[in-house]
Design an enzyme around this catalytic site. Structure first.
Site, PDB file in Angstrom:
ATOM      1  N   GLN A 156       0.847  -1.201   0.000  1.00 27.70           N
ATOM      2  CA  GLN A 156       0.000   0.000   0.000  1.00 27.70           C
ATOM      3  C   GLN A 156       0.882   1.250   0.000  1.00 27.70           C
ATOM      4  O   GLN A 156       1.536   1.546   1.001  1.00 27.70           O
ATOM      5  CB  GLN A 156      -0.867  -0.024   1.265  1.00 27.70           C
ATOM      6  CG  GLN A 156      -1.787   1.147   1.444  1.00 27.70           C
ATOM      7  CD  GLN A 156      -2.292   1.247   2.879  1.00 27.70           C
ATOM      8  OE1 GLN A 156      -1.619   0.785   3.799  1.00 27.70           O
ATOM      9  NE2 GLN A 156      -3.436   1.840   3.081  1.00 27.70           N
ATOM     10  N   SER A 186       1.143   6.525   2.476  1.00 31.71           N
ATOM     11  CA  SER A 186       1.800   7.506   3.352  1.00 31.71           C
ATOM     12  C   SER A 186       3.073   8.065   2.726  1.00 31.71           C
ATOM     13  O   SER A 186       3.780   7.375   1.997  1.00 31.71           O
ATOM     14  CB  SER A 186       2.172   6.860   4.687  1.00 31.71           C
ATOM     15  OG  SER A 186       1.052   6.294   5.292  1.00 31.71           O
ATOM     16  N   SER A 194       4.582  -1.195   4.113  1.00 29.92           N
ATOM     17  CA  SER A 194       4.786  -2.541   4.645  1.00 29.92           C
ATOM     18  C   SER A 194       4.994  -3.536   3.515  1.00 29.92           C
ATOM     19  O   SER A 194       4.237  -3.546   2.536  1.00 29.92           O
ATOM     20  CB  SER A 194       3.560  -2.978   5.458  1.00 29.92           C
ATOM     21  OG  SER A 194       3.288  -2.052   6.465  1.00 29.92           O
ATOM     22  N   GLU A 243      -8.960  -1.172   6.265  1.00 28.50           N
ATOM     23  CA  GLU A 243      -7.660  -1.342   6.927  1.00 28.50           C
ATOM     24  C   GLU A 243      -7.810  -1.390   8.450  1.00 28.50           C
ATOM     25  O   GLU A 243      -7.203  -2.230   9.116  1.00 28.50           O
ATOM     26  CB  GLU A 243      -6.723  -0.191   6.543  1.00 28.50           C
ATOM     27  CG  GLU A 243      -5.336  -0.342   7.132  1.00 28.50           C
ATOM     28  CD  GLU A 243      -4.369   0.715   6.635  1.00 28.50           C
ATOM     29  OE1 GLU A 243      -4.811   1.779   6.176  1.00 28.50           O
ATOM     30  OE2 GLU A 243      -3.153   0.460   6.719  1.00 28.50           O
ATOM     31  N   GLU A 272      -5.408   8.850  17.986  1.00 22.86           N
ATOM     32  CA  GLU A 272      -5.977  10.200  18.082  1.00 22.86           C
ATOM     33  C   GLU A 272      -6.895  10.488  16.900  1.00 22.86           C
ATOM     34  O   GLU A 272      -7.986  11.054  17.056  1.00 22.86           O
ATOM     35  CB  GLU A 272      -4.848  11.259  18.123  1.00 22.86           C
ATOM     36  CG  GLU A 272      -4.017  11.254  19.399  1.00 22.86           C
ATOM     37  CD  GLU A 272      -2.985  10.127  19.448  1.00 22.86           C
ATOM     38  OE1 GLU A 272      -2.754   9.483  18.405  1.00 22.86           O
ATOM     39  OE2 GLU A 272      -2.426   9.891  20.538  1.00 22.86           O
TER      40      GLU A 272
END
Ligand SMILES: Cc1cc2nc3c(=O)[nH]c(=O)nc-3n(C[C@H](O)[C@H](O)[C@H](O)COP(=O)(O)OP(=O)(O)OC[C@H]3O[C@@H](n4cnc5c(N)ncnc54)[C@H](O)[C@@H]3O)c2cc1C
Length: 416
Positions: free
Chosen positions: A137, A140, A179, A262, A385
């Site tokens: 994936q 990020s 990953s 996810e 968060e």
């Protein structure tokens, strides 16, 4: 709430056990279990683990146990989320796993089923489910994690026709925390195709062949001594136009499907450390009569029941593509990370002073690895968060988080 199986589920559970008894052995809970070695720092052992994960997934596929909730049309079993949860529970008792292949399937499967073209579905879903092709994936970036929509990797239409007249895109940028990119055949990639519209509107979702020229993968070694994730650099990487998933500019909507499943997937990953494994450890250490340990064991058991129930609800929402999935996913992930923390914390306390060791600890430092892993679980798939913000807004109806860059063109925003 009734946590006992219905008659149908009890029958299904018996069928699952029969399959598992035939093809796997019960976990011993020590170093002799191959399924524990996913995090081994010994490259040969880690390679053997990956090989066996692939073999196990192929076996499940052949025998009709892969993709329990996937529609039959896509090669799955067409079963219910409750059946998937039962299967996971039973599998957790055996020395068998598909490891990271399961994670890739949870990310890519629902996304392609919902947004892919029939050609993409026909080409990719089968080998994804059988474990033949591995995925990563590529979302990020160094400057875009929680605020993923602010990402900078750029995809531009190539002026040349390329790829047999189909047209293509040229991609430049950097991804991080990817990953298993070092083992992947394909990646799902989100890139900016229009910088002159607000950040959520200028994104496009691609399938990228990880062997494409211009992709450089640099493993990142973590505290446990293994490289679970990587930096991925993309320099003039060519992607055929028919590798776009969904519409050009609609990548945020497609990526949201991935992100929702996810959090559910990560919460299911706790199967590696089920209540039964902690109880076994307590028995081996002779501490089951200790009043405090008993109380904490009961707490961990209660967590597992709650997670089972939440898992059903969330998996149902994943497979139905429901809009309240974000809520279920955030609740599940928040509860899962807390429960994971309680479980591995108890395991280390049961080990006592030995819990402070690593290499000499029981089971090749399995619980030590999991203890460190719990911190990563609170970040990957959206931080605690961010999921709490989600719950605040969606469950409690609190005002939306203030934002100064939601309405302005991405090119006019200030970025790190
Ligand atoms: C084990 C692991 C595996 C991963 N695998 C992948 C992968 O395969 N592919 C991929 O694309 N990514 C992957 N990631 C990346 C992951 O999605 C990001 O780390 C995560 O989204 C957080 O982004 P960040 O690291 O940039 O932190 P930041 O977004 O910079 O956050 C830093 C801190 O600020 C807090 N914060 C940020 N925004 C807010 C807010 N609005 N309100 C309150 N607090 C806030 C965060 O909670 C955090 O504590 C992985 C991460 C981990 C840990």
């Amino acid at each position: 709430m009734d946590f006992d199986d219905t008659a149908d589920l009890a029958e299904f559970r018996a069928e699952v056990r029969e399959f598992l008894d035939q093809h796997a052995t019960l976990r011993r809970g020590d170093d002799s279990d191959w399924s524990r070695h996913g995090a081994s720092t010994d490259e040969e052992v880690a390679a053997e683990y990956r090989f066996r994960c692939r073999e196990w997934q192929a076996l499940m596929f052949r025998e009709g146990w892969a993709g329990i909730t996937w529609p039959v049309a896509f090669g799955g079993r067409g079963g219910t989320p409750a059946q998937q949860v039962v299967f996971n529970q039973e599998l957790a008792r055996y020395d068998a796993t598909s490891g990271f292949i399961t994670a890739a399937q949870a990310l890519v499967g629902p996304t392609l089923m919902r947004h892919g073209t029939p050609d993409q579905q026909a080409r990719y879903l089968g080998p994804l489910l059988s474990g033949e092709e591995w995925w990563c994936q590529l979302f990020s970036e160094p400057g875009a994690g929680s605020d993923l929509a602010s990402l900078s990797t750029r995809a531009e239409r190539s002026p040349a026709t390329g790829s047999g007249g189909r047209g293509e895109w040229i991609v430049n940028g950097q991804k991080v925390w990817t990953s298993n990119a070092q083992f992947a055949d394909f990646g799902i990639l989100v890139a900016r195709t229009d910088p002159n519209v607000p950040k959520h509107e200028g994104l496009t979702f691609f399938i990228v062949d990880m062997q494409s020229p211009g992709i450089e993968i640099r493993p990142l070694i973590q505290a446990q001594g293994v490289a679970h994730f990587n930096e991925v650099f993309l320099t003039d990487v060519r992607i055929p136009a028919d590798h776009v998933v969904g519409d050009v500019g609609d990548g945020w909507r497609v990526a949201r499907t991935t992100l929702r499943s996810e959090s559910s997937m990560i919460s299911g990953a706790g199967q590696a450390t089920p209540f039964g494994a902690v109880l076994e450890l307590a028995r081996r250490r002779g501490v089951t009569s200790d009043a405090v340990i008993r109380q904490r064991l009961a707490g961990v058991y209660a967590d597992e029941l709650v997670l089972r129930w939440m898992g059903w609800r969330t998996q149902t929402a994943v497979m139905q593509g429901r809009h309240d999935l974000a809520l279920h996913g955030s609740l599940l992930k928040n509860f899962f990370t807390r429960a994971f923390q309680r479980r591995v914390g108890l395991a280390l306390d049961i080990e006592g002073p030995e819990g402070m060791l690593w290499a000499d600890a029981e089971g090749d430092g399995f619980w030590q690895y999991q203890f460190i892993n719990q911190f990563a679980s609170r970040i990957g798939g959206g931080t605690d968060e961010v999921h709490r913000n989600n719950l605040g807004e969606q469950a409690l109806g609190l005002p939306r988080e203030p934002s100064t860059d939601r309405e302005v063109p991405w090119s006019a925003t200030t970025r790190a």
